[in-house]
Design a protein around this motif. Structure first.
Motif, PDB file in Angstrom:
ATOM      1  N   ARG A 266      40.285  61.679  21.334  1.00  0.00           N
ATOM      2  CA  ARG A 266      39.550  62.204  20.511  1.00  0.00           C
ATOM      3  C   ARG A 266      40.215  62.269  18.969  1.00  0.00           C
ATOM      4  O   ARG A 266      39.858  62.301  17.836  1.00  0.00           O
ATOM      5  CB  ARG A 266      38.731  63.526  20.581  1.00  0.00           C
ATOM      6  N   GLU A 267      41.640  62.766  19.374  1.00  0.00           N
ATOM      7  CA  GLU A 267      42.518  63.185  18.331  1.00  0.00           C
ATOM      8  C   GLU A 267      42.755  61.786  17.546  1.00  0.00           C
ATOM      9  O   GLU A 267      43.097  61.894  16.246  1.00  0.00           O
ATOM     10  CB  GLU A 267      43.709  63.926  18.684  1.00  0.00           C
TER      11      GLU A 267
ATOM     12  N   HIS B  58      40.918  64.533  25.153  1.00  0.00           N
ATOM     13  CA  HIS B  58      41.284  65.109  24.068  1.00  0.00           C
ATOM     14  C   HIS B  58      42.230  64.178  22.902  1.00  0.00           C
ATOM     15  O   HIS B  58      42.025  64.212  21.821  1.00  0.00           O
ATOM     16  CB  HIS B  58      41.970  66.369  24.221  1.00  0.00           C
ATOM     17  N   PRO B  59      43.333  63.691  23.443  1.00  0.00           N
ATOM     18  CA  PRO B  59      44.242  62.950  22.747  1.00  0.00           C
ATOM     19  C   PRO B  59      43.516  61.613  22.271  1.00  0.00           C
ATOM     20  O   PRO B  59      43.635  61.151  21.078  1.00  0.00           O
ATOM     21  CB  PRO B  59      45.359  62.441  23.591  1.00  0.00           C
TER      22      PRO B  59
ATOM     23  N   ASN C 102      47.259  68.133  19.468  1.00  0.00           N
ATOM     24  CA  ASN C 102      46.711  67.373  18.383  1.00  0.00           C
ATOM     25  C   ASN C 102      47.753  66.443  17.464  1.00  0.00           C
ATOM     26  O   ASN C 102      48.811  66.376  17.719  1.00  0.00           O
ATOM     27  CB  ASN C 102      45.918  68.157  17.384  1.00  0.00           C
ATOM     28  N   TRP C 103      46.830  65.553  16.690  1.00  0.00           N
ATOM     29  CA  TRP C 103      47.826  64.413  16.087  1.00  0.00           C
ATOM     30  C   TRP C 103      48.523  65.107  15.075  1.00  0.00           C
ATOM     31  O   TRP C 103      49.581  64.274  14.831  1.00  0.00           O
ATOM     32  CB  TRP C 103      46.814  63.527  15.565  1.00  0.00           C
TER      33      TRP C 103
ATOM     34  N   LYS D  23      40.195  60.679  15.482  1.00  0.00           N
ATOM     35  CA  LYS D  23      40.067  61.549  14.304  1.00  0.00           C
ATOM     36  C   LYS D  23      41.150  61.155  13.275  1.00  0.00           C
ATOM     37  O   LYS D  23      40.575  60.987  11.940  1.00  0.00           O
ATOM     38  CB  LYS D  23      40.248  62.883  14.510  1.00  0.00           C
TER      39      LYS D  23
END
Lengths: 311, 184
Positions: free
Chosen positions: A214-215, A211-212, A113-114, A218
């Motif tokens: 979307r991170e 996934h990244p 995640n970020w 976000k």
């Protein structure tokens, strides 16, 4: 008839599984594979000031330090030319930080995640501050910028040693607006592939899992909301933003949001310089196939501006 | 988000519009109408905007097969209420096709052609495009519970968005909208 139609869509939607297959990674060429890693993982002393000079002298501690954070899917390579510029000047340091889950392989990048991307920047800043460096600046390229903005805004670092912040092509608004619907379409697409110039192979991830992505969405959405409410820089800290006027990764209008949303502690405005180029992160030219003398000039001018600001 | 889409699809799959059709509207032929009201939009991943909307429908115009509409929405009545957000102003002209006329639930399809201006400030004039033409498709439904009020909901897709090199940065692809109109 209508019910059958909607039931068909429903079944199709449920059947839409996450793409769990690995992309066609070439281990010999791609950073995404398990063979090639960013060399800062093996030789941190060539990249991180805290590792290069574990016991700094009082003369070292007087010199300005710029902690440079690269962008999404990139590596320390993105700030190599600035590091060489610093070496040539000889009177300031550049500490190049590899973002978490970057520079390794697709598997590491896919699930992080970020906040994990951000952690090494915070750690390097804290190390240098605890060593006694008093004149520290942060420089971000692309996604490095919202990561830096977040760590300042949320007081993840003690900003008493933070003098200047430099953003190069900050991603505050994505150019690819489709990123905004990544929560909807992400599971269906699995990953996207980007085309790299031959000189960029091995320094950027070629495959971007959902996934990244979307991170990233976000992270920038969160910082954009905070910018709308207004952000005040720590006492005595300045900010300068360099933004390409045409940029297919970070929309130039992000500079508008930064200019409107960030004030210095004395209420003054931050500096924003719009650069007449279409290169995303115009301060990195090495590895690119297409650039000209005007781009070289813009790069050097940006480096000189940073240099004169921190001195 | 996924669960909401699933829920929506399940509801639509088992929904039977006939059960809620009003006998009154089943009997009655539509009359020429003008309606006007409020419209609220939310772009996915971007701003809330709101403003006014209106529609016109007449026997003289395509025999009521299409309605004409117009929207004016602005972020000033949305996220732009915060002083640091970008103020946007959007005007759309629309052609609207209602399905199942005379029923309470009237699905609709709408084609919008419009224009948006974003107030970036003087210092960015010339360096960033601050206006663009728009083209979007909307799908949704109006709910005709009585003669005077016409609420509707739906979602739209902006076909033209900014991409960092051209177009307007404040145009995002997917949006949802709600409107509530008074029928004159």
């Amino acid at each position: 008839m209508k019910n059958i139609f909607f039931l068909f869509i429903l079944i199709a939607f449920i059947s839409c599984k996450k793409n769990k297959e690995l992309p066609p990674i070439d281990d010999k060429v791609d950073l995404d594979g398990t063979t090639i890693n960013d060399s800062s993982l093996l030789f941190p002393e060539k990249y991180l000031l805290s590792a290069a000079i574990p016991n700094p002298t009082s003369i070292d501690l007087e010199k300005p330090v710029v902690i440079a954070a690269h962008g999404f899917t990139a590596t320390c390579f993105e700030w190599l030319e600035f590091s060489e510029f610093a070496t040539a000047k000889g009177d300031f340091y550049v500490s190049r930080v590899l973002l978490g889950a970057h520079g390794r392989d697709y598997k590491d990048f896919k699930t992080a995640n970020w906040e994990e991307w951000q952690r090494p920047i915070v750690e390097e800043y804290n190390k240098l501050q605890s060593m006694g460096y008093k004149n520290i600046s942060l420089a971000g390229a692309s996604t490095g910028c919202p990561l830096i903005l977040n760590m300042i805004r949320e007081n993840k670092i003690n900003t008493s040693s933070l003098k200047h912040v430099f953003f190069v092509d900050p991603i505050i608004l994505p150019s690819a607006k489709i990123l905004s619907i990544s929560p909807l379409i992400g599971p269906a697409i699995g990953y996207i592939e980007v085309e790299l110039d031959p000189g960029e192979n091995g320094y950027w991830y070629k495959y971007r899992p959902q996934h990244p992505l979307r991170e990233l969405e976000k992270l920038i959405r969160g910082e954009r909301k905070k910018l709308e409410r207004g952000i005040t820089l720590p006492n005595g800290t300045t900010m300068m933003v360099f933004k390409s006027e045409r940029d297919n990764a970070a929309d130039p209008a992000g500079a508008v949001l930064l200019k409107k949303g960030i004030k210095k502690s004395d209420g003054g405005k931050i500096d924003v310089k719009m650069i007449d180029t279409d290169i995303h992160v115009f301060t990195r030219l090495r590895g690119r196939k297409n650039y000209d003398a005007a781009n070289n000039k813009q790069q050097l001018e940006a480096f000189e501006t940073i240099y004169t600001t921190i001195k | 988000m996924r669960k909401y889409i699933l829920l929506l699809l399940i509801v639509l799959a088992f929904y039977d519009g006939r059960s809620t059709a009003s006998p009154y509207y089943r009997m009655r032929e539509p009359v020429p109408t003008i309606s006007a009201g409020l419209r609220i939009q939310k772009a996915m991943g971007f701003y809330w905007t709101s403003g006014i909307t209106g529609e016109f429908c007449s026997e003289k115009f395509l025999k009521k097969k299409l309605s004409l509409g117009a929207n004016f929405t602005t972020s000033v009545l949305g996220n732009g209420i915060r002083k640091n957000a970008i103020k946007t102003y959007e005007l759309d002209l629309s052609a609207i096709k209602y399905f199942r006329p005379n029923k309470v639930v009237q699905p609709l399809a709408r084609l919008n052609i419009g224009y948006m201006y974003a107030a970036y400030g003087k210092e960015f004039k010339g360096s960033i495009p601050n206006n663009a033409f728009l083209c979007s498709l909307e799908f949704g439904s109006a709910f005709i519970f009585n003669e005077k009020w016409k609420p509707s909901v739906g979602f739209g897709y902006n076909i033209i968005t900014g991409n960092g090199t051209k177009g307007l940065a404040t145009v995002f692809p997917l949006y949802g909208h709600v409107s509530w109109q008074y029928v004159f």
